[in-house]
Design a protein around this motif. Sequence first.
Motif, short mmCIF file in Angstrom:
data_model
loop_
_atom_site.label_atom_id
_atom_site.label_comp_id
_atom_site.label_asym_id
_atom_site.label_seq_id
_atom_site.Cartn_x
_atom_site.Cartn_y
_atom_site.Cartn_z
N LEU A 108 2.47 0.26 12.22
CA LEU A 108 2.54 -1.17 11.98
C LEU A 108 2.18 -1.52 10.53
O LEU A 108 2.80 -2.39 9.92
CB LEU A 108 1.62 -1.91 12.94
CG LEU A 108 2.02 -1.86 14.42
CD1 LEU A 108 1.00 -2.59 15.28
CD2 LEU A 108 3.41 -2.45 14.62
N GLY A 109 1.19 -0.81 9.97
CA GLY A 109 0.80 -1.07 8.60
C GLY A 109 1.88 -0.70 7.60
O GLY A 109 2.20 -1.47 6.68
N ILE A 110 2.49 0.47 7.79
CA ILE A 110 3.56 0.91 6.90
C ILE A 110 4.79 0.02 7.06
O ILE A 110 5.47 -0.32 6.09
CB ILE A 110 3.90 2.39 7.17
CG1 ILE A 110 2.71 3.27 6.75
CG2 ILE A 110 5.17 2.81 6.44
CD1 ILE A 110 2.86 4.74 7.13
N ALA A 111 5.08 -0.38 8.30
CA ALA A 111 6.23 -1.25 8.55
C ALA A 111 6.04 -2.60 7.87
O ALA A 111 6.97 -3.14 7.25
CB ALA A 111 6.43 -1.43 10.04
N LYS A 112 4.85 -3.15 7.96
CA LYS A 112 4.58 -4.45 7.34
C LYS A 112 4.69 -4.36 5.83
O LYS A 112 5.29 -5.22 5.17
CB LYS A 112 3.19 -4.94 7.73
CG LYS A 112 2.82 -6.30 7.16
CD LYS A 112 1.43 -6.73 7.63
CE LYS A 112 1.06 -8.10 7.06
NZ LYS A 112 -0.31 -8.53 7.51
N ALA A 113 4.14 -3.29 5.25
CA ALA A 113 4.14 -3.14 3.79
C ALA A 113 5.54 -2.97 3.23
O ALA A 113 5.82 -3.39 2.10
CB ALA A 113 3.27 -1.95 3.40
N THR A 114 6.44 -2.37 4.01
CA THR A 114 7.77 -2.03 3.49
C THR A 114 8.86 -3.00 3.91
O THR A 114 10.02 -2.84 3.54
CB THR A 114 8.16 -0.61 3.93
OG1 THR A 114 8.17 -0.55 5.37
CG2 THR A 114 7.18 0.43 3.39
N GLY A 115 8.51 -4.02 4.71
CA GLY A 115 9.50 -5.01 5.11
C GLY A 115 10.23 -4.71 6.39
O GLY A 115 11.36 -5.16 6.59
N HIS A 116 9.61 -3.93 7.29
CA HIS A 116 10.27 -3.53 8.53
C HIS A 116 9.35 -3.75 9.74
O HIS A 116 9.27 -2.91 10.63
CB HIS A 116 10.71 -2.06 8.45
CG HIS A 116 11.63 -1.77 7.32
ND1 HIS A 116 12.99 -1.96 7.40
CD2 HIS A 116 11.38 -1.33 6.07
CE1 HIS A 116 13.55 -1.63 6.24
NE2 HIS A 116 12.59 -1.25 5.41
N THR A 117 8.67 -4.88 9.73
CA THR A 117 7.69 -5.15 10.78
C THR A 117 8.30 -5.12 12.18
O THR A 117 7.74 -4.54 13.11
CB THR A 117 7.03 -6.52 10.54
OG1 THR A 117 6.37 -6.50 9.27
CG2 THR A 117 6.01 -6.83 11.63
N ASP A 118 9.46 -5.73 12.34
CA ASP A 118 10.08 -5.79 13.67
C ASP A 118 10.40 -4.39 14.20
O ASP A 118 10.17 -4.10 15.37
CB ASP A 118 11.36 -6.63 13.63
CG ASP A 118 11.06 -8.11 13.46
OD1 ASP A 118 9.89 -8.51 13.66
OD2 ASP A 118 11.99 -8.87 13.12
#
Length: 334
Positions: free
Chosen positions: A168-178
């Motif tokens: 979730l942290g990496i997804a949020k940082a890179t623009g891929h939260t969903d």
Amino acid sequence: MNTCLNRLFLLLLFSGVTAGCQPEATSPSSAQAVQSEVKETREPLISVAYPVTVTDYRGQDVTIQSQPQRIISLMPAHTEILFAIGAGEQLVGCTSLCNYPPETKSLKKIAFANPGSISLEALVELQPDLIILGGDYHRLLAEQLEKIKVPVLSFESQSLADIEKSILGIAKATGHTDRGKQIIHQIKEDIQAIQERVKPFQEQGHPRVFYQVWDQPLMTAGPESFIGELITLVGGDNIFGDLKIAYPQVSEETLVVRNPDVILLPGLKNNPQADARQAIATLKQRPGWDKMNAVKNQRIYIIEDDLISRPGPRVVQGLQNVAQALYPEAFPKP
């Protein structure tokens, strides 16, 4: 750090999908898999509102001003996460131990993942706008990078909860939260499916399990480790579950006395069946080992090390390999 411990660390953290094998030269069919493999996604970059703030393993709030386009990953598990969430095209570099998915072959390799083999010059040369690295192991490197104003995020996983935080942290940082949320949801569903599949067979008892991390010195996976959690999740009784250390050193005498029903070993994926046969022959030669149930009954299983030792999106495949070893009757051949 001596050579043995160096090799041990590489085995634990950086070991990349096949099923585990049974010593009788049989292997659970991949067609029997109950989980859906988390595959690389090639979705277009998702537009999110930047800046975003992510709390990493250090408990530090890191603010990312804009969507990173030149990412370096210094952990194989993080590299797998980046590809799984759709950020593969944003990656420009990774370690030479990042071997999955195949697209990693085209990335610039930054030595190994251990800090001593990584030069700041090599990292800066790639002009990264974000470097994702490990936790305590890369703490000094993180401090050095921050001094030269290179954005860093640290993540370390020793549990499924940690894996969720990393994704979730990496997804949020890179623009891929969903996409990160979708992966977490799928992992939880797949874990539940595996547990339901083996549950009927647990009525006959829970197999006593020994996981050998390393042989010299003899080390195992305790309950505080990611591997120990996988064993427990599918109903295994870790014979060293009373040791509150992630990867404790144990004596062979104690191991023989505790008498495991199943022995799990990490191995490469090239020829697991041959590896299992060789493992049985080798373990029988160790003093006292031939008296253990696991050796007498040939319940020694090789599990691909990348799946059992790498806490990333393929965690469910590692879990299923453990489940197949503990309850092979739950995964009959077609």
